[in-house]
Write a protein that holds these residues in place. Structure first.
Motif, PDB file in Angstrom:
ATOM      1  N   ARG A   6       0.858  -1.180   0.000  1.00 36.01           N
ATOM      2  CA  ARG A   6       0.000   0.000   0.000  1.00 36.01           C
ATOM      3  C   ARG A   6       0.892   1.226   0.000  1.00 36.01           C
ATOM      4  O   ARG A   6       1.929   1.255   0.671  1.00 36.01           O
ATOM      5  CB  ARG A   6      -0.903   0.008   1.234  1.00 36.01           C
ATOM      6  CG  ARG A   6      -1.940  -1.105   1.257  1.00 36.01           C
ATOM      7  CD  ARG A   6      -2.823  -0.991   2.490  1.00 36.01           C
ATOM      8  NE  ARG A   6      -3.471   0.312   2.533  1.00 36.01           N
ATOM      9  CZ  ARG A   6      -3.660   1.021   3.643  1.00 36.01           C
ATOM     10  NH1 ARG A   6      -3.214   0.566   4.800  1.00 36.01           N
ATOM     11  NH2 ARG A   6      -4.274   2.177   3.598  1.00 36.01           N
ATOM     12  N   MET A 131      -5.513  -5.442   3.661  1.00 33.17           N
ATOM     13  CA  MET A 131      -5.004  -6.007   2.414  1.00 33.17           C
ATOM     14  C   MET A 131      -5.540  -7.406   2.131  1.00 33.17           C
ATOM     15  O   MET A 131      -5.817  -7.757   0.987  1.00 33.17           O
ATOM     16  CB  MET A 131      -3.467  -6.059   2.454  1.00 33.17           C
ATOM     17  CG  MET A 131      -2.784  -4.711   2.481  1.00 33.17           C
ATOM     18  SD  MET A 131      -0.992  -4.859   2.743  1.00 33.17           S
ATOM     19  CE  MET A 131      -0.491  -5.594   1.172  1.00 33.17           C
ATOM     20  N   LEU A 134      -8.590  -8.134  -0.080  1.00 34.87           N
ATOM     21  CA  LEU A 134      -8.352  -7.696  -1.453  1.00 34.87           C
ATOM     22  C   LEU A 134      -7.500  -8.699  -2.219  1.00 34.87           C
ATOM     23  O   LEU A 134      -7.533  -8.745  -3.447  1.00 34.87           O
ATOM     24  CB  LEU A 134      -7.649  -6.328  -1.462  1.00 34.87           C
ATOM     25  CG  LEU A 134      -8.355  -5.186  -0.732  1.00 34.87           C
ATOM     26  CD1 LEU A 134      -7.498  -3.930  -0.767  1.00 34.87           C
ATOM     27  CD2 LEU A 134      -9.705  -4.913  -1.354  1.00 34.87           C
ATOM     28  N   TYR A 220     -17.948  -2.243   3.159  1.00 38.37           N
ATOM     29  CA  TYR A 220     -17.818  -2.120   1.708  1.00 38.37           C
ATOM     30  C   TYR A 220     -17.530  -0.695   1.282  1.00 38.37           C
ATOM     31  O   TYR A 220     -16.896  -0.472   0.240  1.00 38.37           O
ATOM     32  CB  TYR A 220     -19.081  -2.667   1.036  1.00 38.37           C
ATOM     33  CG  TYR A 220     -19.093  -4.174   1.029  1.00 38.37           C
ATOM     34  CD1 TYR A 220     -18.176  -4.884   0.271  1.00 38.37           C
ATOM     35  CD2 TYR A 220     -19.999  -4.880   1.808  1.00 38.37           C
ATOM     36  CE1 TYR A 220     -18.158  -6.265   0.282  1.00 38.37           C
ATOM     37  CE2 TYR A 220     -19.988  -6.268   1.828  1.00 38.37           C
ATOM     38  CZ  TYR A 220     -19.065  -6.955   1.059  1.00 38.37           C
ATOM     39  OH  TYR A 220     -19.042  -8.325   1.072  1.00 38.37           O
ATOM     40  N   LEU A 223     -13.845  -0.632   1.637  1.00 38.49           N
ATOM     41  CA  LEU A 223     -13.232  -1.393   0.548  1.00 38.49           C
ATOM     42  C   LEU A 223     -13.268  -0.595  -0.748  1.00 38.49           C
ATOM     43  O   LEU A 223     -12.275  -0.540  -1.486  1.00 38.49           O
ATOM     44  CB  LEU A 223     -13.953  -2.721   0.379  1.00 38.49           C
ATOM     45  CG  LEU A 223     -13.541  -3.587  -0.828  1.00 38.49           C
ATOM     46  CD1 LEU A 223     -12.056  -3.881  -0.810  1.00 38.49           C
ATOM     47  CD2 LEU A 223     -14.345  -4.882  -0.856  1.00 38.49           C
ATOM     48  N   ARG A 224     -14.389   0.026  -1.029  1.00 33.63           N
ATOM     49  CA  ARG A 224     -14.517   0.819  -2.256  1.00 33.63           C
ATOM     50  C   ARG A 224     -13.496   1.960  -2.268  1.00 33.63           C
ATOM     51  O   ARG A 224     -12.837   2.212  -3.287  1.00 33.63           O
ATOM     52  CB  ARG A 224     -15.944   1.357  -2.361  1.00 33.63           C
ATOM     53  CG  ARG A 224     -16.228   2.179  -3.608  1.00 33.63           C
ATOM     54  CD  ARG A 224     -17.647   2.731  -3.556  1.00 33.63           C
ATOM     55  NE  ARG A 224     -17.830   3.840  -4.475  1.00 33.63           N
ATOM     56  CZ  ARG A 224     -18.391   3.734  -5.667  1.00 33.63           C
ATOM     57  NH1 ARG A 224     -18.823   2.568  -6.096  1.00 33.63           N
ATOM     58  NH2 ARG A 224     -18.525   4.793  -6.433  1.00 33.63           N
ATOM     59  N   GLN A 226     -10.669   2.037  -0.682  1.00 31.92           N
ATOM     60  CA  GLN A 226      -9.338   1.463  -0.844  1.00 31.92           C
ATOM     61  C   GLN A 226      -9.056   1.107  -2.302  1.00 31.92           C
ATOM     62  O   GLN A 226      -7.943   1.320  -2.803  1.00 31.92           O
ATOM     63  CB  GLN A 226      -9.201   0.220   0.041  1.00 31.92           C
ATOM     64  CG  GLN A 226      -7.896  -0.543  -0.122  1.00 31.92           C
ATOM     65  CD  GLN A 226      -6.687   0.282   0.239  1.00 31.92           C
ATOM     66  OE1 GLN A 226      -6.807   1.227   1.018  1.00 31.92           O
ATOM     67  NE2 GLN A 226      -5.540  -0.049  -0.315  1.00 31.92           N
ATOM     68  N   LEU A 227     -10.054   0.575  -2.992  1.00 33.26           N
ATOM     69  CA  LEU A 227      -9.873   0.228  -4.404  1.00 33.26           C
ATOM     70  C   LEU A 227      -9.627   1.474  -5.252  1.00 33.26           C
ATOM     71  O   LEU A 227      -8.856   1.439  -6.213  1.00 33.26           O
ATOM     72  CB  LEU A 227     -11.099  -0.531  -4.917  1.00 33.26           C
ATOM     73  CG  LEU A 227     -11.322  -1.924  -4.320  1.00 33.26           C
ATOM     74  CD1 LEU A 227     -12.628  -2.521  -4.837  1.00 33.26           C
ATOM     75  CD2 LEU A 227     -10.155  -2.852  -4.630  1.00 33.26           C
ATOM     76  N   SER A 230      -6.036   2.821  -4.310  1.00 33.16           N
ATOM     77  CA  SER A 230      -4.958   1.970  -4.816  1.00 33.16           C
ATOM     78  C   SER A 230      -4.897   1.926  -6.343  1.00 33.16           C
ATOM     79  O   SER A 230      -4.007   1.293  -6.908  1.00 33.16           O
ATOM     80  CB  SER A 230      -5.120   0.551  -4.271  1.00 33.16           C
ATOM     81  OG  SER A 230      -6.325  -0.033  -4.735  1.00 33.16           O
ATOM     82  N   VAL A 232      -7.138   0.545  -8.377  1.00 35.38           N
ATOM     83  CA  VAL A 232      -7.881  -0.545  -9.012  1.00 35.38           C
ATOM     84  C   VAL A 232      -9.099   0.015  -9.736  1.00 35.38           C
ATOM     85  O   VAL A 232      -9.460  -0.420 -10.827  1.00 35.38           O
ATOM     86  CB  VAL A 232      -8.309  -1.600  -7.964  1.00 35.38           C
ATOM     87  CG1 VAL A 232      -9.197  -2.672  -8.594  1.00 35.38           C
ATOM     88  CG2 VAL A 232      -7.071  -2.254  -7.356  1.00 35.38           C
ATOM     89  N   GLN A 246     -10.556  -7.904  -9.948  1.00 34.12           N
ATOM     90  CA  GLN A 246     -10.565  -7.802  -8.500  1.00 34.12           C
ATOM     91  C   GLN A 246     -11.383  -8.933  -7.889  1.00 34.12           C
ATOM     92  O   GLN A 246     -12.542  -9.125  -8.228  1.00 34.12           O
ATOM     93  CB  GLN A 246     -11.155  -6.451  -8.066  1.00 34.12           C
ATOM     94  CG  GLN A 246     -11.345  -6.290  -6.569  1.00 34.12           C
ATOM     95  CD  GLN A 246     -10.038  -6.359  -5.797  1.00 34.12           C
ATOM     96  OE1 GLN A 246      -9.033  -5.790  -6.229  1.00 34.12           O
ATOM     97  NE2 GLN A 246     -10.035  -7.068  -4.689  1.00 34.12           N
ATOM     98  N   PHE A 248     -13.584 -11.012  -5.188  1.00 35.72           N
ATOM     99  CA  PHE A 248     -14.553 -10.835  -4.106  1.00 35.72           C
ATOM    100  C   PHE A 248     -14.948 -12.219  -3.603  1.00 35.72           C
ATOM    101  O   PHE A 248     -15.060 -13.169  -4.383  1.00 35.72           O
ATOM    102  CB  PHE A 248     -15.796 -10.094  -4.586  1.00 35.72           C
ATOM    103  CG  PHE A 248     -15.601  -8.618  -4.798  1.00 35.72           C
ATOM    104  CD1 PHE A 248     -15.910  -7.701  -3.802  1.00 35.72           C
ATOM    105  CD2 PHE A 248     -15.095  -8.147  -6.007  1.00 35.72           C
ATOM    106  CE1 PHE A 248     -15.725  -6.349  -3.997  1.00 35.72           C
ATOM    107  CE2 PHE A 248     -14.902  -6.790  -6.211  1.00 35.72           C
ATOM    108  CZ  PHE A 248     -15.217  -5.880  -5.201  1.00 35.72           C
TER     109      PHE A 248
END
Length: 288
Positions: A6, A131, A134, A220, A223-224, A226-227, A230, A232, A246, A248
């Motif tokens: 990260r 992490m 993911l 979530y 998570l969204r 973070q995506l 990062s 993604v 990705q 899930f």
């Protein structure tokens, strides 16, 4: 083999399949202190080593169940007490969730750490726990989110059933099947893989989530973010595009991130007009 970091994180995760052990031994991370996971179809082993590579090599000779592994290092920033702290906390979390059968013979005790060292070790743990899902290691999620409980629509899985049950179901589904969904300004595709689904590169997700998303779907929402952070998910020409595949652990989880609202698996439709929820219900009916 996959190397994951990260931008603002503390350490580095190295993920590899068992046949690549020899190749991984050539990396400098092999000689650092670290914590590691050995994962099989329904079994998990958590350990620590200084250096981490020596323990992994021993397990390659003595443990036959695992087919993929992850180890986490942070060059010269982790010491023996830090990795013992990580091992102890991960074993406790994995025991609580029951996603996989633990191959560990005992429950390691958390070492005594000073206030500053404890805070550092907890920050490393938080990075690692962010992490792991993911990277396809969904073994430490203590609470089932609402979206996952809706995986079978009106015939939903009981909240008492563990995520291990869900992973077993997904692992038994035909692999490589594609399902599509359209919602507002998003158009997305998932593919069935071992233990879950992959949101395919090129899919788009909604630009704006539901007003209550951060409150009721905090996991979530995080998570969204973070995506997006990062890379993604990136913004291009006014659309939020998934730049790379990705993983899930559930179709409902992928739908929730794509739609920005609590969702179930029925929104994913295959070319023959059947939903992912139909696939799950058919499996349940056949297997009891």
């Amino acid at each position: 083999m996959l190397i994951a970091t990260r931008d603002d994180g503390i350490g580095k995760a190295t993920i590899f399949s068992r046949p690549l052990l020899g190749e991984v031994k050539g990396r400098k991370e092999w000689w650092f202190p670290g914590v590691y996971l050995l994962v099989g179809q329904s079994k998990l082993y958590i350990g620590e080593g200084d250096p981490v590579g020596k323990r992994l090599e021993e397990h390659a000779a003595k443990k036959a169940f695992w087919d993929r592994a992850l180890f986490f290092t942070a060059e010269n920033r982790l010491n023996k007490a830090h990795i013992q702290h990580l091992e102890s906390k991960l074993v406790k979390l994995a025991t609580e969730t029951g996603v996989a059968s633990l191959d560990n013979g005992n429950s390691p005790q958390t070492p005594a750490l000073g206030e500053e060292e404890y805070a550092f070790a907890e920050n490393v743990l938080a990075d690692l726990l962010l992490m792991l899902p993911l990277l396809g290691f969904a073994h430490f999620e203590a609470v089932e989110p609402a979206g996952d409980n809706a995986d079978e629509g009106s015939d939903a899985l009981s909240t008492e059933q563990s995520t291990g049950k869900r992973r077993a179901i997904y692992s038994a589904l035909p692999r490589g099947r594609l399902f599509h969904a359209t919602f507002k300004d998003s158009q997305a595709t998932i593919e069935t893989v071992d233990g879950g689904v992959v949101l395919k590169a090129g899919s788009t997700v909604v630009r704006e989530t539901a007003p209550s998303f951060d409150v009721w779907m905090a996991k979530y929402a995080q998570l969204r973010r973070q995506l997006i952070e990062s890379g993604v998910i990136v913004e291009q020409n006014g659309k939020m595009i998934v730049r790379q595949d990705q993983f899930f652990s559930s179709a409902s989880g992928a739908a929730t991130v794509v739609r920005g609202v609590s969702s179930n698996a029925d929104g994913w439709i295959s070319e023959d007009g059947k939903s992912f929820g139909d696939l799950l219900r058919a499996f349940k009916q056949k297997n009891g």
